[in-house]
Design an enzyme around this catalytic site. Structure first.
Site, short mmCIF file in Angstrom:
data_model
loop_
_atom_site.label_atom_id
_atom_site.label_comp_id
_atom_site.label_asym_id
_atom_site.label_seq_id
_atom_site.Cartn_x
_atom_site.Cartn_y
_atom_site.Cartn_z
N CYS A 2 10.21 3.49 5.14
CA CYS A 2 10.81 4.83 5.09
C CYS A 2 12.19 4.69 4.47
O CYS A 2 12.72 3.60 4.34
CB CYS A 2 10.93 5.39 6.50
SG CYS A 2 9.37 5.43 7.37
N ARG A 27 10.71 5.24 -1.23
CA ARG A 27 10.38 4.36 -0.10
C ARG A 27 9.34 4.96 0.82
O ARG A 27 8.82 4.31 1.73
CB ARG A 27 11.65 4.03 0.69
CG ARG A 27 12.75 3.34 -0.09
CD ARG A 27 13.95 3.09 0.80
NE ARG A 27 13.59 2.23 1.92
CZ ARG A 27 13.67 0.90 1.88
NH1 ARG A 27 14.11 0.31 0.78
NH2 ARG A 27 13.30 0.17 2.89
N TRP A 75 7.13 7.29 5.50
CA TRP A 75 5.82 6.77 5.16
C TRP A 75 5.15 6.53 6.49
O TRP A 75 5.55 5.66 7.28
CB TRP A 75 5.91 5.47 4.36
CG TRP A 75 4.58 5.00 3.86
CD1 TRP A 75 3.92 5.39 2.73
CD2 TRP A 75 3.70 4.08 4.53
NE1 TRP A 75 2.70 4.76 2.64
CE2 TRP A 75 2.54 3.95 3.73
CE3 TRP A 75 3.78 3.34 5.70
CZ2 TRP A 75 1.47 3.12 4.07
CZ3 TRP A 75 2.73 2.52 6.06
CH2 TRP A 75 1.58 2.42 5.25
N ASN A 99 13.20 3.32 10.75
CA ASN A 99 12.35 2.68 9.75
C ASN A 99 11.86 1.38 10.37
O ASN A 99 12.66 0.55 10.79
CB ASN A 99 13.14 2.40 8.47
CG ASN A 99 12.29 1.64 7.45
OD1 ASN A 99 11.06 1.68 7.51
ND2 ASN A 99 12.95 0.95 6.53
N GLY A 100 10.55 1.22 10.48
CA GLY A 100 9.99 0.00 11.07
C GLY A 100 8.86 0.35 12.01
O GLY A 100 8.35 1.47 12.01
N GLU A 478 -3.81 -8.32 -11.78
CA GLU A 478 -2.66 -7.40 -11.86
C GLU A 478 -3.08 -6.11 -12.56
O GLU A 478 -2.70 -5.01 -12.15
CB GLU A 478 -1.51 -8.07 -12.59
CG GLU A 478 -0.29 -7.20 -12.79
CD GLU A 478 0.28 -6.62 -11.50
OE1 GLU A 478 -0.10 -7.06 -10.40
OE2 GLU A 478 1.07 -5.68 -11.60
N LYS A 482 -2.68 -2.40 -10.82
CA LYS A 482 -1.93 -1.33 -11.49
C LYS A 482 -2.78 -0.08 -11.62
O LYS A 482 -2.37 1.03 -11.29
CB LYS A 482 -1.49 -1.79 -12.89
CG LYS A 482 -0.33 -2.75 -12.92
CD LYS A 482 1.03 -2.11 -12.77
CE LYS A 482 1.58 -2.12 -11.40
NZ LYS A 482 1.60 -3.30 -10.61
N GLU A 485 -3.76 1.64 -8.15
CA GLU A 485 -2.70 2.19 -7.27
C GLU A 485 -2.08 3.46 -7.83
O GLU A 485 -1.50 4.23 -7.07
CB GLU A 485 -1.63 1.16 -6.96
CG GLU A 485 -0.74 0.76 -8.11
CD GLU A 485 0.38 -0.21 -7.65
OE1 GLU A 485 0.89 -0.07 -6.53
OE2 GLU A 485 0.70 -1.10 -8.42
N HIS A 501 -23.26 -13.59 -10.92
CA HIS A 501 -23.62 -13.94 -9.53
C HIS A 501 -23.64 -12.71 -8.63
O HIS A 501 -23.54 -12.83 -7.41
CB HIS A 501 -22.66 -15.01 -9.00
CG HIS A 501 -22.73 -16.27 -9.80
ND1 HIS A 501 -23.67 -17.25 -9.59
CD2 HIS A 501 -22.00 -16.67 -10.87
CE1 HIS A 501 -23.50 -18.22 -10.48
NE2 HIS A 501 -22.49 -17.90 -11.27
N LYS A 600 7.44 2.04 -1.93
CA LYS A 600 7.90 0.96 -2.79
C LYS A 600 8.03 -0.37 -2.07
O LYS A 600 7.73 -1.42 -2.62
CB LYS A 600 9.25 1.33 -3.39
CG LYS A 600 9.79 0.30 -4.38
CD LYS A 600 8.84 0.10 -5.55
CE LYS A 600 9.32 -0.95 -6.52
NZ LYS A 600 8.29 -1.26 -7.54
C1 AGP Z 1 2.78 -3.40 -7.00
O1 AGP Z 1 2.67 -2.46 -8.05
C2 AGP Z 1 2.97 -2.76 -5.66
N1 AGP Z 1 4.04 -1.87 -5.63
C3 AGP Z 1 2.98 -3.78 -4.54
O2 AGP Z 1 1.80 -4.55 -4.64
C4 AGP Z 1 4.18 -4.76 -4.52
O3 AGP Z 1 4.10 -5.65 -5.59
C5 AGP Z 1 4.11 -5.55 -3.21
O4 AGP Z 1 4.22 -4.64 -2.13
C6 AGP Z 1 5.22 -6.62 -3.09
O5 AGP Z 1 6.46 -5.99 -3.06
P1 AGP Z 1 7.77 -6.92 -3.15
O6 AGP Z 1 7.71 -7.59 -4.50
O7 AGP Z 1 8.93 -5.98 -3.01
O8 AGP Z 1 7.70 -7.92 -2.04
#
Ligand code: AGP
Length: 605
Positions: A2, A27, A75, A99-100, A478, A482, A485, A501, A600
């Site tokens: 958050c 966030r 969040w 937050n947490g 990756e 991308k 998400e 397989h 994020k």
């Molecule tokens: C990637 O596009 C995502 N936002 C997510 O997988 C991110 O890479 C992951 O949460 C790790 O975050 P960090 O690099 O801040 O630890």
């Protein structure tokens, strides 16, 4: 995950809180709320589901002035996305934002008999009621008594009804930064909310209470004695955290990659060789280890997988990559002879932090590759290599991925040099080729129309497959992340040789398959796999080097990258994969920068 902000000072607190929440919205953006002391020194609380803009609209009806308050953008971890579950939470004389995750909130609910009292489904409200029950007029004393009751992670900002103008904060694991500025006292989850007011800030040490008043900010140590904060200077400006004319942060950050690579690589070159002197990372870290263990999450973990493909063949020592949330619950085979490299853009990912702490408990040396200066992982690791990408606001990580790779390649090259696997000339040649990926990325950014064209087919499907072999398989992981998400297309990365397989059963007419074939030693094998999916009707998007020779009829779309050596193809390929995801999200009219269910920085487990 958050965003939280607090303010006490002479200016309009509501305006500062709402603007701060807009900066912190990346966030978490399920709901948002503020609480502030109104002109009668009562605490007014306003909270709504939806984005910060929704809250701003709602708040515009209230004309009261305020000079002290707190704000939160959520969040959801505990409880649905509802107005009631939004923060702040009020309990008697206490109003707080959190937050947490309070792991023992159920036990606290029972031991403090809160069942009939709670208005929300959140762990945060439980903490507020416990604090209120401990409060006898002294905020510091009440908070001091609260902390031992809590298990889990938290950053709290707290108002006490009978202490108008005062704001208290404390953290454990979840981040908090604070500063006293010309505008007053400010505290927030991260720098993006402080930057408009100051470049000097401090990270709130865990377990230490901060008191904000309009005239000062005081940090207290664990004995409640005023302590001197360790001030830091911000190393980027507010423009870096703004779109500056781009339609989305993600596109801006894709464009920023060449500059981010230059800023990350060039300061670490000395006479053509990688040099970590200024990072205070001695060669002994690289000379003596007998294994390398990379730990991260998401995109950062994918960067680790690409680095493994460079390091293990080059160094001839085991290089393993672990998902942090798995590693932290294993009994890893590491010890004092292992070098553990943790990778984190935010430096706050709780699983990566916990994994690093576990690695340290096994006696391993830890080296963190982090983008956010002063973040928790950066402060707790034995050594830190900062990437200089500037703030990454879009939830989908782009420039952080490429600078993480650059940092890992610098490390791999330095390790090879100090361990005698590279001569001085070989190391210089490697570094020179690393710098050559920058124009290759610029070329791919300039050709972004290619991706724009191909996604029209992609977005008509709910599934997509990324295939490759060796490094190209690591790139596929990756690419799939991308795409899924931010476009919500169910994308799957698969080792091309593994398709037969089972997974090839899913390939039907026009199934989108993005095949990455940049590794020369397995190129013909991947092309064979492309033939196999093509024979079953797949719509093939093929990514190869410029010089690749093959039957052009195989691909429905063929994108060629500049001819760089196999070990460096990840950099231009990354741009293609990022742009495919970006344009797919755009084509589906989705929120590119703030996709559903995500935030994020994953600061909760
Ligand atoms: C990637 O596009 C995502 N936002 C997510 O997988 C991110 O890479 C992951 O949460 C790790 O975050 P960090 O690099 O801040 O630890």
């Amino acid at each position: 995950m958050c965003g939280i902000i607090g303010y006490s000072g002479p200016l309009n607190a509501k305006k500062i809180l709402l603007e701060g929440l807009s900066q912190l919205e990346y966030r978490g953006y399920d709901s948002a709320g503020i609480a502030y002391f109104d002109t009668d020194s009562n605490i007014r609380l306003v909270k709504k589901t939806g984005k910060v803009a929704n809250l701003k609209e709602y708040c515009s009806q209230f004309k009261d002035n305020a000079h002290c308050g707190i704000g939160h953008t959520r969040w959801a971890t505990h409880g649905d996305v509802t107005d009631q579950n939004a923060h702040p939470h009020q309990a008697g004389k206490v109003t707080l934002i959190h937050n947490g995750i309070i792991e023992n909130y159920r036990a606290l609910t029972d031991s403090y008999h809160l069942e009939g009292t709670l208005k929300s489904q959140t762990d945060s409200e439980v903490a507020a009621w416990v604090l209120d029950s401990l409060y006898e007029g002294n905020p510091m004393e009440a908070i001091r008594r609260l902390l031992p009751c809590l298990e889990g992670s938290y950053s709290f900002c707290i108002l006490f009804k009978d202490h108008p103008g005062e704001l208290y904060a404390v953290r454990s694991v979840s981040p908090l930064v604070a500063a006293y500025t010309r505008s007053g006292a400010l505290i927030a989850s991260d720098l993006t909310a402080l930057i408009p007011y100051t470049r000097r800030y401090f990270v709130v040490p865990e377990g230490q209470i901060v008191k904000l008043t309009p005239y000062q900010i005081t940090l207290y140590d664990k004995n409640q004695v005023p302590a001197q904060p360790e001030y830091l200077e911000v190393n980027w400006n507010i423009d870096s955290a703004m779109k500056n004319g781009f339609p989305h942060f993600m596109l801006k950050e894709i464009y920023e990659q060449p500059e981010a690579l230059r800023n990350t690589i060039l300061p670490r070159m000395s006479r053509g060789l990688p040099d970590f002197t200024d990072d205070q990372i001695p060669d002994s870290v690289f000379e003596t280890c007998n294994k390398v263990h990379v730990i991260a999450c998401g995109t950062a973990m994918h960067a680790g997988m690409v680095a493994r493909a460079l390091m293990e063949p080059l160094l001839r020592i085991p290089v393993t990559v672990s998902i942090a949330s798995e590693f932290r619950y294993e009994e890893p085979l590491i010890d004092g002879d292992a070098l553990v490299i943790v990778i984190s853009q935010s430096g706050e990912t709780i699983d990566t932090l916990a994994a690093m702490r576990l690695a340290k408990s096994y006696g391993s040396k830890t080296l963190a590759i982090v983008n956010v200066k002063g973040s928790t992982i950066a402060r707790e690791s034995d050594y830190t290599l900062y990437t200089h990408a500037g703030p990454e606001i879009a939830v989908a990580s782009t420039k952080a991925y490429s600078v993480q790779l650059a940092a890992l390649y610098l490390i791999g090259c330095r390790m090879a040099y100090v361990r005698g696997r590279y001569s001085s000339q070989e190391a210089c040649d490697f570094l020179s080729k690393l710098l050559d990926v920058i124009p290759a990325m610029e070329t791919m950014i300039g050709r972004k129309e290619e991706e724009k064209a191909l996604v029209t087919h992609l977005i008509q499907h709910s599934d997509a497959f990324f295939i490759g072999r060796g490094r190209d398989y690591a790139f596929s992981l990756e690419g799939a992340l991308k795409l899924k998400e931010i476009s919500y297309i169910h994308a799957e990365a698969y080792a091309a040789g593994e398709l037969k397989h089972g997974t090839i059963a899913l390939i039907t007419d026009q199934s989108p398959v993005i095949a990455i074939a940049t590794q020369e030693h397995v190129f013909s094998k991947v092309i064979s796999n492309v033939r196999e999916v093509k024979a079953r009707g797949a719509f093939v998007i093929l990514l190869t080097k410029q010089s690749a020779v093959m039957d052009e009829s195989l691909a429905d779309f063929h994108i060629r990258i500049p001819d760089v050596e196999d070990v460096f193809t990840v950099f231009p390929i990354a741009v293609i994969l990022q742009l495919i995801a970006y344009y797919a999200s755009l084509g589906k009219n989705l929120d590119v920068d703030q996709p559903r269910n995500l935030a994020k920085s994953v600061t909760v487990e």
